[in-house]
Design a protein around this motif. Structure first.
Motif, PDB file in Angstrom:
ATOM      1  N   ARG A 133       0.838  -1.214   0.000  1.00  0.00           N
ATOM      2  CA  ARG A 133       0.000   0.000   0.000  1.00  0.00           C
ATOM      3  C   ARG A 133       0.870   1.261   0.000  1.00  0.00           C
ATOM      4  NH1 ARG A 133      -5.258   0.414   0.969  1.00  0.00           N
ATOM      5  NH2 ARG A 133      -4.991   2.244   2.294  1.00  0.00           N
ATOM      6  N   THR A 134       1.821   1.295  -0.901  1.00  0.00           N
ATOM      7  CA  THR A 134       2.662   2.504  -0.994  1.00  0.00           C
ATOM      8  C   THR A 134       1.903   3.649  -1.661  1.00  0.00           C
ATOM      9  OG1 THR A 134       3.551   1.685  -3.087  1.00  0.00           O
ATOM     10  CG2 THR A 134       4.830   1.212  -1.110  1.00  0.00           C
ATOM     11  N   ASP A 135       0.741   3.331  -2.244  1.00  0.00           N
ATOM     12  CA  ASP A 135      -0.043   4.372  -2.920  1.00  0.00           C
ATOM     13  C   ASP A 135      -0.996   5.097  -1.969  1.00  0.00           C
ATOM     14  OD1 ASP A 135      -1.291   1.899  -2.721  1.00  0.00           O
ATOM     15  OD2 ASP A 135      -2.457   2.124  -4.555  1.00  0.00           O
ATOM     16  N   GLY A 146       3.925   8.185  -4.215  1.00  0.00           N
ATOM     17  CA  GLY A 146       5.016   8.609  -3.344  1.00  0.00           C
ATOM     18  C   GLY A 146       5.531  10.005  -3.627  1.00  0.00           C
ATOM     19  N   THR A 147       4.852  10.721  -4.513  1.00  0.00           N
ATOM     20  CA  THR A 147       5.335  12.068  -4.842  1.00  0.00           C
ATOM     21  C   THR A 147       4.743  13.131  -3.912  1.00  0.00           C
ATOM     22  OG1 THR A 147       3.560  12.366  -6.462  1.00  0.00           O
ATOM     23  CG2 THR A 147       5.661  11.499  -7.275  1.00  0.00           C
ATOM     24  N   ALA A 148       3.520  12.908  -3.432  1.00  0.00           N
ATOM     25  CA  ALA A 148       2.879  13.907  -2.571  1.00  0.00           C
ATOM     26  C   ALA A 148       3.052  13.557  -1.096  1.00  0.00           C
ATOM     27  CB  ALA A 148       1.393  14.021  -2.911  1.00  0.00           C
ATOM     28  N   ARG A 149       2.936  12.289  -0.772  1.00  0.00           N
ATOM     29  CA  ARG A 149       3.076  11.814   0.605  1.00  0.00           C
ATOM     30  C   ARG A 149       3.820  10.493   0.546  1.00  0.00           C
ATOM     31  NH1 ARG A 149      -2.017  12.996  -0.503  1.00  0.00           N
ATOM     32  NH2 ARG A 149      -2.951  14.835   0.439  1.00  0.00           N
ATOM     33  N   PRO A 165      10.710   2.331  -6.119  1.00  0.00           N
ATOM     34  CA  PRO A 165       9.749   3.354  -5.686  1.00  0.00           C
ATOM     35  C   PRO A 165       8.604   3.497  -6.685  1.00  0.00           C
ATOM     36  CG  PRO A 165      11.989   4.179  -5.477  1.00  0.00           C
ATOM     37  CD  PRO A 165      12.077   2.862  -6.171  1.00  0.00           C
ATOM     38  N   ALA A 166       7.421   3.833  -6.174  1.00  0.00           N
ATOM     39  CA  ALA A 166       6.203   4.048  -6.962  1.00  0.00           C
ATOM     40  C   ALA A 166       5.541   2.749  -7.406  1.00  0.00           C
ATOM     41  CB  ALA A 166       6.446   4.936  -8.187  1.00  0.00           C
ATOM     42  N   GLN A 167       6.169   1.614  -7.149  1.00  0.00           N
ATOM     43  CA  GLN A 167       5.534   0.345  -7.502  1.00  0.00           C
ATOM     44  C   GLN A 167       4.663  -0.139  -6.342  1.00  0.00           C
ATOM     45  OE1 GLN A 167       9.046  -2.092  -8.660  1.00  0.00           O
ATOM     46  NE2 GLN A 167       7.984  -2.327 -10.609  1.00  0.00           N
ATOM     47  N   ILE A 168       3.525  -0.691  -6.672  1.00  0.00           N
ATOM     48  CA  ILE A 168       2.694  -1.304  -5.639  1.00  0.00           C
ATOM     49  C   ILE A 168       2.751  -2.831  -5.728  1.00  0.00           C
ATOM     50  CG2 ILE A 168       1.108   0.641  -5.415  1.00  0.00           C
ATOM     51  CD1 ILE A 168      -0.858  -0.947  -7.208  1.00  0.00           C
ATOM     52  N   ARG A 169       3.231  -3.293  -6.851  1.00  0.00           N
ATOM     53  CA  ARG A 169       3.394  -4.737  -7.060  1.00  0.00           C
ATOM     54  C   ARG A 169       4.638  -4.963  -7.895  1.00  0.00           C
ATOM     55  NH1 ARG A 169      -2.841  -6.765  -7.717  1.00  0.00           N
ATOM     56  NH2 ARG A 169      -2.683  -8.213  -5.972  1.00  0.00           N
ATOM     57  N   PHE A 195       6.958  11.408 -25.913  1.00  0.00           N
ATOM     58  CA  PHE A 195       7.673  11.935 -24.757  1.00  0.00           C
ATOM     59  C   PHE A 195       7.061  11.405 -23.461  1.00  0.00           C
ATOM     60  CE2 PHE A 195       7.849  14.779 -28.305  1.00  0.00           C
ATOM     61  CZ  PHE A 195       9.149  15.253 -28.323  1.00  0.00           C
ATOM     62  N   LEU A 196       7.858  11.423 -22.408  1.00  0.00           N
ATOM     63  CA  LEU A 196       7.338  11.097 -21.074  1.00  0.00           C
ATOM     64  C   LEU A 196       8.256  11.707 -20.023  1.00  0.00           C
ATOM     65  CD1 LEU A 196       9.433   8.770 -20.011  1.00  0.00           C
ATOM     66  CD2 LEU A 196       7.953   7.242 -21.279  1.00  0.00           C
ATOM     67  N   GLU A 197       7.732  11.756 -18.800  1.00  0.00           N
ATOM     68  CA  GLU A 197       8.516  12.270 -17.677  1.00  0.00           C
ATOM     69  C   GLU A 197       8.677  11.133 -16.680  1.00  0.00           C
ATOM     70  OE1 GLU A 197       6.860  15.943 -16.296  1.00  0.00           O
ATOM     71  OE2 GLU A 197       7.146  16.891 -18.272  1.00  0.00           O
ATOM     72  N   PRO A 198       9.889  10.618 -16.521  1.00  0.00           N
ATOM     73  CA  PRO A 198      10.075   9.453 -15.639  1.00  0.00           C
ATOM     74  C   PRO A 198       9.819   9.818 -14.179  1.00  0.00           C
ATOM     75  CG  PRO A 198      12.201  10.335 -16.315  1.00  0.00           C
ATOM     76  CD  PRO A 198      11.166  11.104 -17.070  1.00  0.00           C
ATOM     77  N   LEU A 199       9.003   8.979 -13.538  1.00  0.00           N
ATOM     78  CA  LEU A 199       8.609   9.260 -12.158  1.00  0.00           C
ATOM     79  C   LEU A 199       9.765   9.020 -11.197  1.00  0.00           C
ATOM     80  CD1 LEU A 199       6.047  10.112 -10.658  1.00  0.00           C
ATOM     81  CD2 LEU A 199       5.439   7.697 -10.450  1.00  0.00           C
TER      82      LEU A 199
END
Lengths: 295, 157
Positions: A133-135, A146-149, A165-169, A195-199
């Motif tokens: 439950r990292t989300d 994980g970017t806001a809290r 980081p940022a993975q839930i599974r 294009f993309l912005e890597p988290l």
């Protein structure tokens, strides 16, 4: 150094025509790119036929989802498409079962300000792996990956289980198939790049391996690698002050990513933001900012 | 026939003309310039058809163009990538420098006054002039997949 040159304040628009998409327009120059907004204005069944090309059949078939009907073997729908008329955004979700927690694929792509293409979101989860439950934080508020809290206890468990980081599974490991599919899809539409912005640092590393270059942040990635070497400032900041800053973490992509998630870039006066990557359709940039990396 | 060997692409055409492609991607920072210069030299030195003078001209042109990308193209932003690609045909070398920074368009500069005293000469302006003087063709285009500066140099053994 050049002196005689003209700098443009902003790029030209990629798509240069107004109006709607029809046979007349499609009969013109096949190299002219098409926006997602134009496709979204088409009837639902046409949209579904077109956007079907964004879903890698090999990934769907791993979960028994039919690539044409988008149904599972129980004939229940397993894929959802949202592509609203008037919007330049497409969302695709796929689930392994009727349980919404069994989502294994999520893709969100959009027209950008210059009518090029941005990938906003790509999730590839293994629904058979443990969920963390990292989300959500301990009060139940979304962490926005994980970017806001942060949910520190869950992040520590996830790290120990081998997640980034940022993975839930655990990852499904299908990004190669996805980008091959996106390349082909966008070539059909006439786009030459996306294009993309890597988290996270880990996702930037994955995108490098998938052929992306950097619009912004290549030097930052080089600096991170350099400063994680023994004697570097990031290496010295791995001081065991938190579970995410253990001494040996510089050796792996995930270890570095967790330390960066923990704010270690403060040690070099940098932040993990505003990185932007580009994939040229059909080309492989060959960027390797962490040579010989261990994931 | 296409053979893949050590990241190089060898394409043998029906006319039996060899085509070699070499590519390197580096961050747009001054520390990368020596790597890019060396890359040009090492790539060209594999082919005896390319003279030392040609290699030198290509190195200088790449150096000037990449300096410009670093200085102007990525000004005000955390620098992104420079992709340098060399394509070697039997009769010419095609160099393509791609970046993703601010688009620019080089215009042919007037010839600098080489007779003037060094302290009287304006700063800058020699790089592009030099490239126009030494390369056989220069192309520039900016589109969705980046800014592409292309030099074409005929091969002189």
């Amino acid at each position: 150094m050049f002196k005689y040159l003209r700098l443009k304040s902003q790029p030209d628009k990629v798509v240069t025509y107004p109006g709607s998409l029809g046979i007349d327009w499609l009969s013109r120059d096949s190299q002219l790119p098409i926006t997602l907004k134009h496709i979204n204005a088409l009837p639902e069944k046409i949209k579904r036929r077109i956007y079907r090309n964004l879903l890698p059949p090999d990934i769907l078939s791993r979960f028994g989802v039919h690539p044409i009907t988008w149904n599972g073997s129980d004939r229940e729908a397993r894929v959802r498409l949202r592509a609203e008329a008037g919007e330049g955004v497409v969302h695709l979700w796929a689930w392994a079962s009727n349980d919404p927690n069994d989502e294994f694929f999520r893709l969100e792509i959009a027209d950008n300000a210059y009518d090029g293409i941005d990938i906003h979101m790509l999730l590839l989860n293994d629904p058979n792996s443990p969920r963390f439950r990292t989300d959500y934080d301990e009060d139940g508020n979304p962490t926005l990956f994980g970017t806001a809290r942060r949910n520190l206890a869950e992040e520590e468990r996830a790290m120990e289980a081998g997640l980034a980081p940022a993975q839930i599974r655990g990852s499904l490991g299908g990004s190669k198939s996805v980008f091959k599919q996106v390349d082909a899809f966008l070539a059909t539409l006439g786009h030459q790049a996306y294009f993309l912005e890597p988290l996270t640092y880990a996702s930037a590393w994955v995108f490098e391996r998938r052929g992306f270059a950097y619009v912004r942040g290549h030097k930052l990635m080089d600096d991170i690698h350099s400063e994680f070497q023994p004697g570097g400032r990031l290496n010295r900041a791995l001081d065991d002050s938190t579970p995410f800053r253990q001494a040996e973490q510089w050796r792996s992509v995930r270890g570095r990513a967790w330390a960066i998630q923990d704010g270690i870039l403060d040690a070099i006066g940098a932040r993990w933001d505003h990185l932007r990557m580009v994939k040229q359709v059909g080309r492989y940039a060959g960027v390797e900012t962490f040579p010989g990396a261990t994931y | 026939m296409i053979l893949l060997l050590n990241k190089q692409v060898y394409l043998l055409t029906t006319e039996a003309q060899l085509y070699y492609k070499h590519q390197i991607t580096r961050a747009a920072e001054f520390e990368s310039l020596s790597v890019l210069r060396d890359f040009v030299k090492e790539a060209c030195q594999q082919y005896e058809e390319i003279s030392e003078d040609t290699v030198y001209d290509l190195q200088l042109a790449v150096d000037e163009a990449c300096t410009n990308v670093i200085t102007h193209g990525y000004a005000g932003m955390n620098p992104g990538s420079i992709i340098l690609m060399l394509e070697l045909f039997s009769e010419k070398v095609v160099v393509t420098i791609t970046d993703f920074g601010h688009p620019f368009e080089p215009s042919e500069p007037p010839a600098p006054d080489m007779e003037a005293k060094i302290e009287d000469r304006p700063i800058g302006g020699l790089g592009l002039y030099f490239i126009y003087q030494t390369m056989d063709k220069i192309l520039y285009e900016t589109n969705e997949d980046g800014n592409h500066l292309v030099f074409i140099k005929k091969v002189e053994a």
